[in-house]
Design an enzyme around this catalytic site. Structure first.
Site, PDB file in Angstrom:
ATOM      1  N   GLU A  67       2.099   1.666  -3.385  1.00 45.19           N
ATOM      2  CA  GLU A  67       1.035   2.140  -4.282  1.00 45.19           C
ATOM      3  C   GLU A  67       0.785   3.641  -4.082  1.00 45.19           C
ATOM      4  OE1 GLU A  67      -2.735   0.152  -3.757  1.00 45.19           O
ATOM      5  OE2 GLU A  67      -3.682   1.255  -5.391  1.00 45.19           O
TER       6      GLU A  67
ATOM      7  N   GLU B 115     -16.193 -11.506   2.428  1.00 43.08           N
ATOM      8  CA  GLU B 115     -14.986 -11.189   1.659  1.00 43.08           C
ATOM      9  C   GLU B 115     -14.309 -12.449   1.133  1.00 43.08           C
ATOM     10  OE1 GLU B 115     -11.310  -9.941   3.710  1.00 43.08           O
ATOM     11  OE2 GLU B 115     -11.224  -8.241   2.361  1.00 43.08           O
TER      12      GLU B 115
ATOM     13  N   CYS C 297      -8.715  -2.415   3.505  1.00 45.78           N
ATOM     14  CA  CYS C 297      -8.585  -3.590   4.383  1.00 45.78           C
ATOM     15  C   CYS C 297      -9.916  -4.054   4.936  1.00 45.78           C
ATOM     16  CB  CYS C 297      -7.712  -3.278   5.591  1.00 45.78           C
ATOM     17  SG  CYS C 297      -6.147  -2.583   5.166  1.00 45.78           S
TER      18      CYS C 297
ATOM     19  N   SER D  27      -7.472   1.637  -2.732  1.00 49.90           N
ATOM     20  CA  SER D  27      -6.223   0.937  -2.990  1.00 49.90           C
ATOM     21  C   SER D  27      -6.554  -0.424  -3.596  1.00 49.90           C
ATOM     22  CB  SER D  27      -5.468   0.744  -1.679  1.00 49.90           C
ATOM     23  OG  SER D  27      -4.534  -0.300  -1.820  1.00 49.90           O
TER      24      SER D  27
ATOM     25  N   GLU E 118     -13.404 -12.639  -6.785  1.00 47.05           N
ATOM     26  CA  GLU E 118     -12.089 -12.076  -7.118  1.00 47.05           C
ATOM     27  C   GLU E 118     -10.961 -12.845  -6.433  1.00 47.05           C
ATOM     28  OE1 GLU E 118     -14.582 -10.265  -5.860  1.00 47.05           O
ATOM     29  OE2 GLU E 118     -15.111  -8.785  -7.377  1.00 47.05           O
TER      30      GLU E 118
ATOM     31  N   CYS F 227     -11.364  -2.363  13.990  1.00 47.04           N
ATOM     32  CA  CYS F 227     -11.644  -3.792  14.150  1.00 47.04           C
ATOM     33  C   CYS F 227     -11.830  -4.214  15.606  1.00 47.04           C
ATOM     34  CB  CYS F 227     -10.512  -4.609  13.556  1.00 47.04           C
ATOM     35  SG  CYS F 227     -10.151  -4.130  11.869  1.00 47.04           S
TER      36      CYS F 227
ATOM     37  N   LYS G 123     -15.936 -10.319   6.843  1.00 45.65           N
ATOM     38  CA  LYS G 123     -14.836 -11.138   6.312  1.00 45.65           C
ATOM     39  C   LYS G 123     -15.363 -12.466   5.764  1.00 45.65           C
ATOM     40  CE  LYS G 123     -11.098  -8.634   7.116  1.00 45.65           C
ATOM     41  NZ  LYS G 123     -10.258  -8.169   6.003  1.00 45.65           N
TER      42      LYS G 123
ATOM     43  N   GLU H  72       0.826  -1.205   0.000  1.00 46.26           N
ATOM     44  CA  GLU H  72       0.000   0.000   0.000  1.00 46.26           C
ATOM     45  C   GLU H  72       0.864   1.260   0.000  1.00 46.26           C
ATOM     46  OE1 GLU H  72      -4.307  -0.325   1.436  1.00 46.26           O
ATOM     47  OE2 GLU H  72      -3.226   0.471   3.157  1.00 46.26           O
TER      48      GLU H  72
END
Lengths: 165, 580
Positions: free
Chosen positions: B283, B362, B300, B320, B367, B505, B359, B280
């Site tokens: 990037e 996710e 994230c 990102s 993907e 989190c 999650k 990151e």
């Protein structure tokens, strides 16, 4: 009672959409705009399908669930369209003791729809209403503005046939 | 501060003006039970559990919302009060599916606790007609059982507070149910999966989709090599499920428990966090140098990503392209680690323990599966599910020794640990970016401006001659404020960190559930975050790029950050989703 939700495809016109947009614009900055907008939208469309509620949610920048919650809370709001002929069976006390419940059941059986529903072809809708002030004619039903009184279950097919012809 | 004089149960007391009766009673050390009340979020005075008697008042009043006034005399424990509360509970119970013995919330249910405390003797006193609702099991992450719902609306308030508002009260009176517009299933509306509704629910009406049995099944399959990874914030919260104080760091015991549960390897998602920082930061620097889309926003938090996809799809280019630490760790386990150890990646099952229900969504995103159908992560369980597994295996958690993560992918830095709190990703990225941009190792590595539980934080830094303006938001209503600024061209930041859950989190929707009477009077997210920052302070390595595993991984396998292989394994794409 839980609100019936229509499965009949939405047939809104561009003119109706213009009217709805004007209603939303008129109330946009009012606090608590959802209820008056729903009320006026129902005047335009006759009911409040999801397409209309989405436009209201988007236009007023409120969550769709909030709009839906209000529309299901108040009994005046309807989520099913009215048919070309709206049959309204009085379930007020006088009509009810004179057997209007059986008349409602007969219509349900013949049209295949429950109260607060509309036939697939959009021809008939059925409403169970409270006293319409014609207790002397009990049991009574109306089809749009036409009043039919002192009914028996056997009169139902004759009445419906008048409109299906 | 203006003080006013009141009496509670005959005891004279001076309390700040504007206090509610509930708060005033707390000053006097008197507990008033609540059920629907969630401070700042759900102050609707609806459930009538907190009723008290006020001298000369017409009826009992709701203590949670009723302000005190000069000379007020309050009685919190009269027979009239007790009878009223008990009857309210009995009425609630008449519509509650009392399957308590097999309920995931048994022993952690506010309704159950109140019934015990307030002396309900006959749970069936008002039993009557009670139509059953269909369970909503449409999503990968959440189960709604409205037969256990008591209509407190805490979930509705939590969802609204997250700027999502896909659930609400539908219909009226006896027919009232909490649900989505047009009675759609949760999977068919723009729910982001954050799980804040679950941690707000006082009963078992809302739970995560429990996958503990799936995990036991793979552990018991001799063909499978089962590798577990744990997110940074698990260690700061898991102890609460075993009656340890909020904010206890149980890293060592957690690792010991995972080994005893039979996982073949126990790795640390903090490693993936370090890796995320490498990619990151690289990037970000590239975007700044090459005129890429700015501000760049972190990716994230899967609840945040889904929120952006549903509600701000036009801003997706700001995200990102880095995968989250969980996905990066999974991807490296099934490529680099599998190759190094000579294991067929098809035999590996990666289980993640996450503070997060999103999650679960996710890890199943398409993907994250390669051409052969191998996914980075196979099963996600929440902190609560891990606690459940430990209890089921009859492990005495409190008595466990402290053990260490397996070294292969278990060593991480302080930068990885602080990912668990809001501002942590930002601080970790700044630590690495500062060293890269100045070309030397900076000694001052604590960025206090981006710490703390404030909803939106801003700061500016000069790193090696470059001015960097950053912002940090946690909680989606705060995120939405920043996103509106970006949309209107008012945001001159280069880098933004967004975490879906308020506080990050540590306060995720998969974390242990603290009852409202604890949540209302303690800042849980700050208490848990403290444990995380303490661990960071005590670690020998506190910058991601100084981790020896990260160094070895790049030199022997990945090449450069942002290089070809890194891109293939560690970066992803996003999709536009519908709002309605």
């Amino acid at each position: 009672m839980q609100k019936k939700i229509s499965k009949i495809p939405f047939k809104g016109t561009p003119e109706q959409e213009e009217q709805l947009k004007a209603i939303i614009a008129k109330h946009k900055d009012d606090p608590g705009a959802v209820m008056p907008v729903l009320q006026e939208a129902q005047d335009v469309y006759g009911y409040l399908p999801i397409e209309v509620q989405q436009m209201i949610a988007e236009g007023l920048n409120v969550p769709l669930e909030e709009v839906f919650g209000v529309s299901t809370f108040y009994s005046q709001f309807s989520l099913t369209p009215k048919g070309e002929y709206n049959i309204s069976v009085c379930l007020g006390t006088a009509c009810y003791v004179k057997g209007s419940g059986n008349i409602l059941n007969k219509i349900t059986e013949m049209l295949g729809i429950e109260a607060e529903e509309c036939t697939q072809d959009g021809k008939f809708s059925l409403t169970a209403c409270r006293c319409i002030g014609a207790c002397g004619l009990a049991p009574v039903l109306t089809v749009n503005d036409e009043v039919y009184g002192r009914l028996t279950v056997d009169d139902v097919p004759t009445i419906l046939n008048k409109y299906t012809a | 501060m203006e003080m006013i004089n009141i009496k509670i149960n005959g005891m004279p007391l001076s309390v700040p003006a504007g206090s509610t009766i509930l708060e005033a009673a707390r000053y006097a050390g008197i507990n008033i039970p609540t059920l629907c009340f969630l401070k700042d979020i759900n102050e609707i005075g609806a459930c009538r559990m907190c009723v008290v008697e006020v001298k000369r008042a017409r009826s009992l009043v709701a203590a949670c919302v009723y302000p005190v006034s000069e000379g007020m005399e309050i009685f919190t424990n009269t027979k009239r009060v007790q009878d009223s509360r008990r009857t309210t509970l009995e009425l609630i119970l008449s519509k509650h599916k009392r399957k308590c013995l097999s309920c995931l919330r048994s022993e952690n249910c506010e309704l159950q606790k109140l019934c015990l405390e307030l002396g309900v003797e006959d749970e069936g006193r008002f039993d009557g007609a009670n139509p059953s609702c269909e369970k909503d099991e449409s999503t990968a992450y959440l189960v709604r059982d409205n037969d256990k719902c008591i209509l407190c609306k805490r979930c509705v308030a939590a969802c609204h507070n997250q700027y999502v508002s896909v659930i609400g009260a539908n219909n009226r009176g006896f027919d009232s149910v909490i649900g989505c517009a047009y009675e759609k299933k949760l999977a068919d509306v723009s729910c982001v999966g954050c799980g804040q509704c679950i941690v707000s629910c006082p009963t078992g009406a809302l739970t995560e989709r429990d996958q503990t049995n799936d995990v036991f099944d793979v552990i018991n399959d001799p063909e499978k090599i089962v590798i577990v990874q744990t997110a940074p914030s698990i260690r700061a919260a898991l102890g609460e499920c075993f009656d340890m104080p909020i904010g206890t760091n149980v890293k060592g015991k957690m690792v010991a428990a995972l080994k005893r549960l039979g996982f073949d390897k126990v790795f640390d998602t903090d490693f993936g966090a370090d890796l995320t920082i490498m990619e990151e930061a690289n990037e970000l620097i590239a975007r700044i140098k090459n005129g890429g889309k700015l501000p760049m926003i972190t990716s994230c938090s899967p609840g945040w990503v889904k929120f952006c996809e549903h509600y701000y799809p036009e801003l997706l280019p700001h995200l990102s392209s880095c995968k989250s630490p969980q996905q990066m760790t999974g991807a490296i386990i099934k490529s680099y680690y599998a190759e190094k150890e000579g294991i067929d990646p098809k035999k590996i099952v990666v289980v993640s323990v996450m503070p997060c229900t999103a999650k679960k969504f996710e890890c199943a995103r398409e993907e994250f599966a390669n051409e052969e159908g191998i996914t980075d992560v196979d099963i996600v369980i929440t902190t609560r599910e891990l606690a459940r597994m430990i209890k089921r295996a009859q492990i005495n958690f409190k008595d466990l020794p402290d053990e260490e993560f397996d070294p292969a992918l278990g060593l991480s830095t302080g930068a990885g640990v602080i990912f668990g709190a809001t501002g942590g990703v930002m601080e970790a990225a700044l630590r690495t970016a500062a060293d890269v941009l100045t070309g030397e190792s900076q000694e001052n590595i604590e960025y206090h401006e981006v710490r703390g539980t404030k909803g939106i934080k801003e700061a500016s830094y000069n790193l090696g001659g470059a001015d960097i303006k950053v912002a940090v938001a946690s909680g989606l209503s705060n995120a939405a404020k920043l996103l509106e600024m970006i949309k209107n061209g008012e945001a001159d930041y280069q880098f933004i960190e967004i975490m879906c859950c308020p506080g990050g989190c540590v306060n995720g929707g998969g974390q242990p559930i603290q009852p409202a009477n604890v949540r209302n009077f303690n800042d849980i997210k700050a208490m848990r975050a403290k444990a995380i920052y303490e661990e960071d302070r005590n670690l020998p390595l506190r910058k991601s790029h100084e981790s020896p595993i990260i160094k070895e991984l790049y030199s022997t396998y990945l090449g450069e950050p942002g290089g070809h292989r890194a891109h293939e394994l560690l970066h992803t794409t996003y999709v536009e989703r519908k709002k309605y």
